[in-house]
Design a protein around this motif. Structure first.
Motif, PDB file in Angstrom:
ATOM      1  N   PHE A 210      10.122  15.592 114.408  1.00 40.81           N
ATOM      2  CA  PHE A 210      10.268  14.157 114.131  1.00 40.81           C
ATOM      3  C   PHE A 210       8.934  13.444 114.345  1.00 40.81           C
ATOM      4  O   PHE A 210       8.483  12.648 113.515  1.00 40.81           O
ATOM      5  N   GLU A 211       8.298  13.726 115.484  1.00 44.57           N
ATOM      6  CA  GLU A 211       7.057  13.039 115.837  1.00 44.57           C
ATOM      7  C   GLU A 211       5.926  13.387 114.879  1.00 44.57           C
ATOM      8  O   GLU A 211       5.120  12.518 114.514  1.00 44.57           O
ATOM      9  N   GLU A 214       6.498  11.375 111.696  1.00 41.47           N
ATOM     10  CA  GLU A 214       6.143   9.975 111.901  1.00 41.47           C
ATOM     11  C   GLU A 214       4.623   9.796 111.919  1.00 41.47           C
ATOM     12  O   GLU A 214       4.081   8.858 111.330  1.00 41.47           O
ATOM     13  N   TRP A 256      17.757  10.013 117.406  1.00 44.62           N
ATOM     14  CA  TRP A 256      16.375  10.062 116.913  1.00 44.62           C
ATOM     15  C   TRP A 256      16.309   9.649 115.447  1.00 44.62           C
ATOM     16  O   TRP A 256      15.348   8.992 115.032  1.00 44.62           O
ATOM     17  N   ARG A 260      13.933   6.190 114.089  1.00 47.46           N
ATOM     18  CA  ARG A 260      12.721   6.376 113.285  1.00 47.46           C
ATOM     19  C   ARG A 260      12.208   5.036 112.760  1.00 47.46           C
ATOM     20  O   ARG A 260      12.983   4.132 112.460  1.00 47.46           O
ATOM     21  N   THR A 263       9.458   6.785 109.076  1.00 48.71           N
ATOM     22  CA  THR A 263      10.227   7.683 108.200  1.00 48.71           C
ATOM     23  C   THR A 263      11.691   7.253 108.098  1.00 48.71           C
ATOM     24  O   THR A 263      12.549   8.047 107.722  1.00 48.71           O
ATOM     25  N   ALA A 264      11.967   6.006 108.413  1.00 52.90           N
ATOM     26  CA  ALA A 264      13.361   5.541 108.442  1.00 52.90           C
ATOM     27  C   ALA A 264      14.064   5.700 107.106  1.00 52.90           C
ATOM     28  O   ALA A 264      15.282   5.925 107.048  1.00 52.90           O
TER      29      ALA A 264
END
Length: 427
Positions: A210-211, A214, A256, A260, A263-264
């Motif tokens: 995820f990070e 982003e 998570w 975001r 990247t939502a």
């Protein structure tokens, strides 16, 4: 290493061995469906699950997962052929891998596949050139090698690796990306590693993915549509047992996904091969010989590392759990003997188990190895010693739905015309 109990299909498998021969892979397609639904249930709403055909490219397995709504992740022309034949539309295929040749990119485009994962600048520009030549627009994920390694048995990123490109190298290439006219940048692809051993390791890996997504989206400031977080969902290989309970993933993944920022709007993709089909497969075999040598007993099977374990994703030839195909109560009453279980190949590496306790075995007895639905037949040394591959049988509820065998042997290739002409002149 404990002796596995006979799977529910045991009695039927013994009959199938009589019909189709030994050794025999048996795949339970209902189990494939159960595992897929289980994994889908913990992923955030709206996520897509990709089946990694490298784990098991058996057409019958791919057909089940296609019917459940999975997409396909392939990394060779052969896997692509299986995926399309199993019913995946070209739009539902992601073509990945660190060494895609221009020829196979052109071949994939010619079949209608336009989604690729780019693992380097060379790879990305090769897809761009092929797409422009074909007058197609490819939709490409940038595969990222994050800065932090996962807690994985086999790390594929976060370390020096042939997979993906280091975060910094993608970040520095915004102008270079803008110059590519044959592609649309679809999103970011992160795959941390395989066989992540426990829930903390899985959560840590997915959080890092995820990070990384982003971070790259923020650095490039591009309108990405997809964040592919990979997988690593574990399952035992060639030994008894079950995989982790995945339910603890549900809440943190949903949280998570909701938290975001950059990247939502990206659709979340996850990948799995081992978790989807590992539990579905059992390798059944027959005892060819039982003999003693210098104080040790050897049980010789008609299967070995050419059928199981040449490349299991573990980086070595693994030892496995072998079960005896006799009634459980009968096996429980028998006095166990210490044996080495080996295969028929002319190499000392062809060993399934060393110094294990099993019920007494005789020539003709049937044995089995559980949890080999992933990285079994097609991840083994099928060409070694030119022995035929095993038959692979797929069933639903005990009803046989497909029987396959891998092709084997050498196929003659036509000689180039120029080579033939030269040979005539030489004569």
């Amino acid at each position: 290493m404990s002796t596995p109990t006979s799977p529910p299909e045991g009695a039927r498998a013994l009959a199938w061995l009589e019909t189709h021969g030994s050794p025999l892979y048996v795949y339970d397609l209902d189990e494939v469906e159960r595992r897929a639904r289980e994994l889908m249930s913990v992923l955030p709403d709206g996520s897509r699950l990709l089946f990694s055909l490298k784990a098991n490219p058996l057409p019958a397995v791919a057909q089940v997962l296609c019917g459940l709504g999975c997409d396909a992740e392939v990394s060779s022309p052969g896997e692509l052929s299986v995926a399309l034949g199993a019913g995946f539309s070209p739009e539902r295929v992601l073509y990945s891998g660190p060494g895609k040749s221009a020829e196979e990119v052109r071949g994939a485009l010619g079949l209608g596949v336009t989604r690729f994962s780019a693992e380097s600048w060379t790879d990305l520009e090769r897809v761009d050139r092929a797409s422009r030549a074909a007058r197609r627009c490819s939709r490409v994920l940038l595969r990222v090698n994050p800065d932090t390694p996962p807690m994985a048995r086999l790390a594929m990123s976060g370390v020096s690796s042939q997979f993906g490109l280091d975060e910094a190298q993608w970040r520095e290439g915004r102008e270079r990306l803008a110059a590519l006219s044959g592609i649309e940048l679809l999103g970011v692809h992160v795959y941390q590693g395989t066989q992540l051993a426990d829930v903390p390791a899985l959560l840590s890996s997915l959080r890092l993915a995820f990070e990384a997504g982003e971070s790259l989206v923020s650095a490039l400031d591009l309108p990405f549509q997809v964040l592919d977080l990979g997988g690593g969902f574990p399952w035992p290989f060639a030994t008894s047992g079950t995989g982790l309970d995945l339910a603890p993933l549900r809440e943190p993944l949903a949280r998570w996904a909701a938290e975001r920022r950059r990247t939502a709007s990206c659709e979340l993709w996850f990948e799995s091969g081992r978790r989807l089909c590992g539990s579905s497969g059992t390798l059944w075999a027959t005892v060819l010989d039982v003999k003693h040598s210098k104080g040790k007993q050897y049980v010789v099977l008609d299967t070995g590392i050419h059928h199981l374990g040449g490349m299991s994703g573990l980086g070595r030839v693994p030892l496995v759990s072998v079960g005896v195909a006799r009634a459980g109560a009968q096996v429980a009453r028998e006095v166990l003997e210490e044996v080495n279980v080996v295969g028929p190949l002319c190499t000392p590496l062809d060993c399934f188990a060393r110094n294990v306790k099993l019920p007494p075995l005789r020539v003709g007895d049937r044995v089995f190895v559980p949890n080999v639905g992933a990285y079994g037949a097609t991840a083994s040394l099928t060409g070694f010693l030119s022995r035929p591959p095993p038959v692979e049988l797929a069933h639903r509820g005990g009803e046989v739905v497909a029987v396959h065998r891998l092709r084997w042997g050498h196929e003659p290739q036509a000689r180039p015309a120029s080579e033939g002409a030269q040979s005539e002149e030489t004569r």
